[in-house]
Design a protein around this motif. Structure first.
Motif, PDB file in Angstrom:
ATOM      1  N   ILE A 182      33.205  -9.326  45.681  1.00  0.00           N
ATOM      2  CA  ILE A 182      32.617  -9.010  44.459  1.00  0.00           C
ATOM      3  C   ILE A 182      33.598 -10.050  43.665  1.00  0.00           C
ATOM      4  CG2 ILE A 182      32.695  -7.384  42.676  1.00  0.00           C
ATOM      5  CD1 ILE A 182      32.644  -5.139  44.448  1.00  0.00           C
ATOM      6  N   THR A 183      32.990 -10.905  42.919  1.00  0.00           N
ATOM      7  CA  THR A 183      33.581 -11.967  41.949  1.00  0.00           C
ATOM      8  C   THR A 183      33.022 -11.902  40.605  1.00  0.00           C
ATOM      9  OG1 THR A 183      31.916 -13.616  42.669  1.00  0.00           O
ATOM     10  CG2 THR A 183      34.138 -13.576  43.786  1.00  0.00           C
ATOM     11  N   PRO A 184      33.805 -12.227  39.403  1.00  0.00           N
ATOM     12  CA  PRO A 184      33.077 -12.372  38.413  1.00  0.00           C
ATOM     13  C   PRO A 184      32.091 -13.411  38.018  1.00  0.00           C
ATOM     14  CG  PRO A 184      35.809 -12.417  38.261  1.00  0.00           C
ATOM     15  CD  PRO A 184      35.278 -12.785  39.706  1.00  0.00           C
TER      16      PRO A 184
ATOM     17  N   ILE B 140      29.170  -9.368  37.356  1.00  0.00           N
ATOM     18  CA  ILE B 140      29.838  -9.462  38.502  1.00  0.00           C
ATOM     19  C   ILE B 140      28.744 -10.024  39.398  1.00  0.00           C
ATOM     20  CG2 ILE B 140      31.643  -7.869  38.297  1.00  0.00           C
ATOM     21  CD1 ILE B 140      30.320  -6.077  39.879  1.00  0.00           C
ATOM     22  N   GLU B 141      29.169 -10.529  40.497  1.00  0.00           N
ATOM     23  CA  GLU B 141      28.132 -11.105  41.744  1.00  0.00           C
ATOM     24  C   GLU B 141      28.898 -10.261  42.826  1.00  0.00           C
ATOM     25  OE1 GLU B 141      26.421 -14.971  44.307  1.00  0.00           O
ATOM     26  OE2 GLU B 141      28.101 -15.162  42.715  1.00  0.00           O
ATOM     27  N   ILE B 142      27.810  -9.510  43.407  1.00  0.00           N
ATOM     28  CA  ILE B 142      28.157  -8.884  44.600  1.00  0.00           C
ATOM     29  C   ILE B 142      27.611  -9.671  45.756  1.00  0.00           C
ATOM     30  CG2 ILE B 142      27.833  -6.849  46.304  1.00  0.00           C
ATOM     31  CD1 ILE B 142      27.590  -5.249  43.341  1.00  0.00           C
ATOM     32  N   GLU B 143      28.443  -9.944  46.661  1.00  0.00           N
ATOM     33  CA  GLU B 143      27.877 -10.903  47.793  1.00  0.00           C
ATOM     34  C   GLU B 143      28.011  -9.928  49.292  1.00  0.00           C
ATOM     35  OE1 GLU B 143      29.569 -14.562  50.029  1.00  0.00           O
ATOM     36  OE2 GLU B 143      28.554 -15.307  48.287  1.00  0.00           O
TER      37      GLU B 143
ATOM     38  N   VAL C 190      22.932 -13.044  53.809  1.00  0.00           N
ATOM     39  CA  VAL C 190      23.767 -12.709  52.516  1.00  0.00           C
ATOM     40  C   VAL C 190      22.757 -12.392  51.698  1.00  0.00           C
ATOM     41  CG1 VAL C 190      25.663 -13.609  51.029  1.00  0.00           C
ATOM     42  CG2 VAL C 190      25.453 -14.498  53.556  1.00  0.00           C
ATOM     43  N   ILE C 191      23.087 -11.077  50.951  1.00  0.00           N
ATOM     44  CA  ILE C 191      22.629 -10.475  49.697  1.00  0.00           C
ATOM     45  C   ILE C 191      23.437 -10.892  48.593  1.00  0.00           C
ATOM     46  CG2 ILE C 191      21.333  -8.694  48.485  1.00  0.00           C
ATOM     47  CD1 ILE C 191      20.867  -7.505  51.276  1.00  0.00           C
ATOM     48  N   HIS C 192      22.824 -11.574  47.733  1.00  0.00           N
ATOM     49  CA  HIS C 192      23.258 -11.814  46.312  1.00  0.00           C
ATOM     50  C   HIS C 192      22.764 -11.002  45.039  1.00  0.00           C
ATOM     51  CE1 HIS C 192      25.182 -15.570  47.907  1.00  0.00           C
ATOM     52  NE2 HIS C 192      23.961 -15.615  48.516  1.00  0.00           N
ATOM     53  N   ILE C 193      23.662 -10.194  44.426  1.00  0.00           N
ATOM     54  CA  ILE C 193      23.259  -9.337  43.364  1.00  0.00           C
ATOM     55  C   ILE C 193      24.053  -9.673  41.952  1.00  0.00           C
ATOM     56  CG2 ILE C 193      23.391  -6.943  42.583  1.00  0.00           C
ATOM     57  CD1 ILE C 193      23.035  -6.169  45.406  1.00  0.00           C
ATOM     58  N   ILE C 194      23.537 -10.036  40.794  1.00  0.00           N
ATOM     59  CA  ILE C 194      24.180  -9.945  39.775  1.00  0.00           C
ATOM     60  C   ILE C 194      23.863  -8.690  38.844  1.00  0.00           C
ATOM     61  CG2 ILE C 194      24.444 -11.252  37.638  1.00  0.00           C
ATOM     62  CD1 ILE C 194      24.912 -12.903  40.232  1.00  0.00           C
TER      63      ILE C 194
END
Length: 238
Positions: free
Chosen positions: A190-192, A198-201, A157-161
């Protein structure tokens, strides 16, 4: 008057022994669960064991062994619904499976006691307690072993802020980089993240992934001016 006709002191004593056994053994298992502050504790395990014993004992007195077998099957399926109620899913993880399994085992112990298999019920209690206590150090030791991405079935899982205003651009950059590394995307959430971010998972499909390539991909993402932070994490496939 049928109630008076059904009174049989020997059968009543037999039922008392069955229910008392279920009460004590369910209490032993429930005490261990209560001590560890689990969802289903002392009273719940006692009630499950005694309830199963009541059903099976009643079935044996009215329908014999065949009736007890049928009721035991219903007890197994009924406790399955009860166990599902203590299983919770939060933040991508599942909790309460061990508690549900313990309830299931308590029902089995109660069923054995109701069927007058007292020694079998005692033996089953020992093994349930052993699973919840003696195996705990082994489980903790195994959990401390680092995950080997090559030997285990993992989902990466890649997490991007990133700023919310750059959502589409960052997603396009991520898609382009994944395509360059030949990593197919399985799921995108995508969550706030705060008020303006936002955080893209991005969950990658299970495939042969090199950790060095993943580190290189994350390094390139962090070099992107539109990305505030990027990192990756392995997730076991349940």
């Amino acid at each position: 008057m049928q109630a008076l006709i059904n009174v049989n002191l020997m059968e009543l004593l037999n039922s008392f022994i069955s229910l008392f056994t279920a009460f004590v053994l369910g209490g032993i298992i429930g005490f261990e669960r209560q001590f560890r502050q689990r969802t289903a504790g002392l009273r719940t395990n006692v009630l499950v064991a005694v309830g199963a014993a009541i059903f099976v004992d009643m079935a044996m007195r009215t329908g014999g062994d065949d009736g007890a077998i049928r009721v035991a099957a219903y007890v197994v399926s009924g406790v399955g619904f009860l166990g599902a109620g203590v299983i919770m899913r939060e933040e991508g993880s599942v909790r309460g499976i061990n508690t549900a399994a313990t309830l299931w085992a308590s029902a089995a112990i109660g069923t054995s006691a109701g069927a007058d298999l007292i020694l079998e019920a005692i033996m089953a209690t020992f093994f349930v307690l052993a699973a919840n206590t003696l195996l705990r150090p082994f489980v903790n030791a195994i959990n401390r072993i680092p995950i080997d991405a090559q030997a285990s079935e993992l989902t990466h899982v890649i997490h991007i802020i990133a700023p919310a205003s750059q959502r589409q651009t960052v997603m396009s950059d991520l898609e382009r980089m994944l395509k360059a590394f030949h990593y197919p995307l399985a799921e995108l959430d995508i969550t706030p993240f705060g008020e303006e971010e936002i955080e893209i998972e991005a969950t990658l499909m299970a495939t042969s992934i090199d950790e060095k390539d993943m580190d290189l991909l994350i390094k390139q993402l962090n070099q992107n001016a539109r990305v505030r932070q990027a990192f990756w994490s392995p997730r076991t496939n349940d």
